[in-house]
Design an enzyme around this catalytic site. Structure first.
Site, PDB file in Angstrom:
ATOM      1  N   ASP A  92       0.802  -1.210   0.000  1.00 32.26           N
ATOM      2  CA  ASP A  92       0.000   0.000   0.000  1.00 32.26           C
ATOM      3  C   ASP A  92       0.839   1.265   0.000  1.00 32.26           C
ATOM      4  O   ASP A  92       2.062   1.222   0.127  1.00 32.26           O
ATOM      5  CB  ASP A  92      -0.950   0.009   1.203  1.00 32.26           C
ATOM      6  CG  ASP A  92      -0.308  -0.570   2.462  1.00 32.26           C
ATOM      7  OD1 ASP A  92       0.897  -0.343   2.662  1.00 32.26           O
ATOM      8  OD2 ASP A  92      -1.006  -1.246   3.238  1.00 32.26           O
ATOM      9  N   ASP A 129      -8.076  -4.344  14.458  1.00 31.58           N
ATOM     10  CA  ASP A 129      -9.428  -4.810  14.149  1.00 31.58           C
ATOM     11  C   ASP A 129      -9.431  -5.965  13.150  1.00 31.58           C
ATOM     12  O   ASP A 129     -10.482  -6.355  12.646  1.00 31.58           O
ATOM     13  CB  ASP A 129     -10.289  -3.662  13.622  1.00 31.58           C
ATOM     14  CG  ASP A 129      -9.683  -2.983  12.391  1.00 31.58           C
ATOM     15  OD1 ASP A 129      -8.685  -3.498  11.850  1.00 31.58           O
ATOM     16  OD2 ASP A 129     -10.217  -1.936  11.967  1.00 31.58           O
ATOM     17  N   HIS A 185      -7.734  -6.039  10.183  1.00 33.78           N
ATOM     18  CA  HIS A 185      -7.623  -5.698   8.764  1.00 33.78           C
ATOM     19  C   HIS A 185      -6.252  -6.070   8.201  1.00 33.78           C
ATOM     20  O   HIS A 185      -5.232  -5.974   8.871  1.00 33.78           O
ATOM     21  CB  HIS A 185      -7.967  -4.228   8.501  1.00 33.78           C
ATOM     22  CG  HIS A 185      -6.941  -3.237   8.958  1.00 33.78           C
ATOM     23  ND1 HIS A 185      -7.111  -2.450  10.064  1.00 33.78           N
ATOM     24  CD2 HIS A 185      -5.754  -2.875   8.418  1.00 33.78           C
ATOM     25  CE1 HIS A 185      -6.074  -1.647  10.205  1.00 33.78           C
ATOM     26  NE2 HIS A 185      -5.228  -1.884   9.219  1.00 33.78           N
ATOM     27  N   GLU A 200      -9.974  -2.513   5.284  1.00 31.96           N
ATOM     28  CA  GLU A 200     -10.663  -2.286   6.540  1.00 31.96           C
ATOM     29  C   GLU A 200     -11.819  -3.280   6.713  1.00 31.96           C
ATOM     30  O   GLU A 200     -12.228  -3.947   5.761  1.00 31.96           O
ATOM     31  CB  GLU A 200     -11.209  -0.853   6.558  1.00 31.96           C
ATOM     32  CG  GLU A 200     -10.163   0.232   6.312  1.00 31.96           C
ATOM     33  CD  GLU A 200      -9.335   0.556   7.544  1.00 31.96           C
ATOM     34  OE1 GLU A 200      -9.302  -0.269   8.476  1.00 31.96           O
ATOM     35  OE2 GLU A 200      -8.732   1.642   7.582  1.00 31.96           O
TER      36      GLU A 200
END
Length: 263
Positions: free
Chosen positions: A72, A141, A143, A148
């Site tokens: 990314d 979380d 991801h 996400e």
């Protein structure tokens, strides 16, 4: 899925670095084709990069026949910004090993046509022969990359809006000011990662314990994109004791026993 539970961050980083180096050498032993390596940023993989650099300095591994693709990059953050992922990779890895510059692939977050840049990134991966091993981390979380919660498990490289939680976590790199964190990032998709022949994910510290519990014991779900590794034929998670803290006792024992048998 394999779950490697090491005693500490350092031990987990050493395990991951040796595993990557072994994979590069194994392919080199049977073909002249380059090894295609997916890479991640953030604080988690720094220890693994440091171990790979040590191995390179000792003459134990070369990256001359390696092609890299990063997961990314932030959108509209100058490449020269110290927190761009271009800068990160140079600082923590590329400036210290012999990966040819022409073999390094990182998304251009400043591209005029960002959709085309994402589509071309997928094409470049295919042209390279597909990714042999994708190294990644996981968010608190669950991801994977910047996929996400609620991202499609069939997603491909695209521009992502970052959640408040991700912005808050990443603000530590931007003077703890959430307003300085770019609100979007280009990210490989979940399917881009799981198309790799092997996926190696690192997770260290108690803050990652819930993510590991969801990914290992929970259902396959877009709520936790790391859970996509449940369907991967060669998925590996390397964690420390703290990150394994939310697992059931019998789950913990199972993976510990399996790895003892593989020694």
């Amino acid at each position: 899925m394999r779950l490697i539970i090491e005693n500490s961050y350092d031990a987990g980083s050493v395990w991951a670095a040796k595993h990557i180096a072994d994979a590069i050498r194994a392919k080199a032993a049977i073909t002249d084709a380059p090894f295609v390596l997916g890479l991640a940023t953030g604080s988690t993989p720094i220890g693994t990069y440091e171990e790979l650099i040590k191995m390179y300095d000792a003459g134990e591994i070369s990256f001359k026949n390696v092609i890299t693709f990063n997961m990314d990059e932030y959108v509209d953050l100058p490449v020269e910004h110290p927190e761009s992922y271009h800068s990160f990779m140079d600082t923590y890895f590329f400036n210290h090993v012999d990966v040819p510059r022409e073999n390094i692939n990182i998304l251009d977050g400043n591209a005029a046509d960002k959709k085309a840049e994402c589509e071309n990134y997928e094409k470049r991966i295919l042209a390279a022969g597909g990714i042999d091993l994708f190294l990644g981390g996981v968010g608190e979380d669950g991801h994977l990359a910047f996929n996400e919660p609620y991202s499609s498990l069939q997603s491909r490289t695209r521009v992502m809006d970052l959640t408040y939680d991700t912005l808050l976590v990443n603000s530590r790199f931007f003077d703890n000011d959430i307003n300085k964190v770019p609100k979007q990032a280009m990210s490989v998709g979940v399917a881009t990662v799981t198309d790799a022949k092997e996926v190696l994910v690192l997770a260290f510290g108690h803050k990652k314990a819930r993510a590991i519990q969801m990914a290992v014991e929970g259902p396959l779900t877009h709520v936790c994109t790391l859970s996509s590794l449940q369907m991967h034929p060669n998925g590996v998670i390397v964690c420390d004791e703290l990150a394994a803290g939310e697992l059931k006792v019998n789950t913990y024992r199972y993976f510990k026993e399996i790895e003892k048998a593989n020694l």
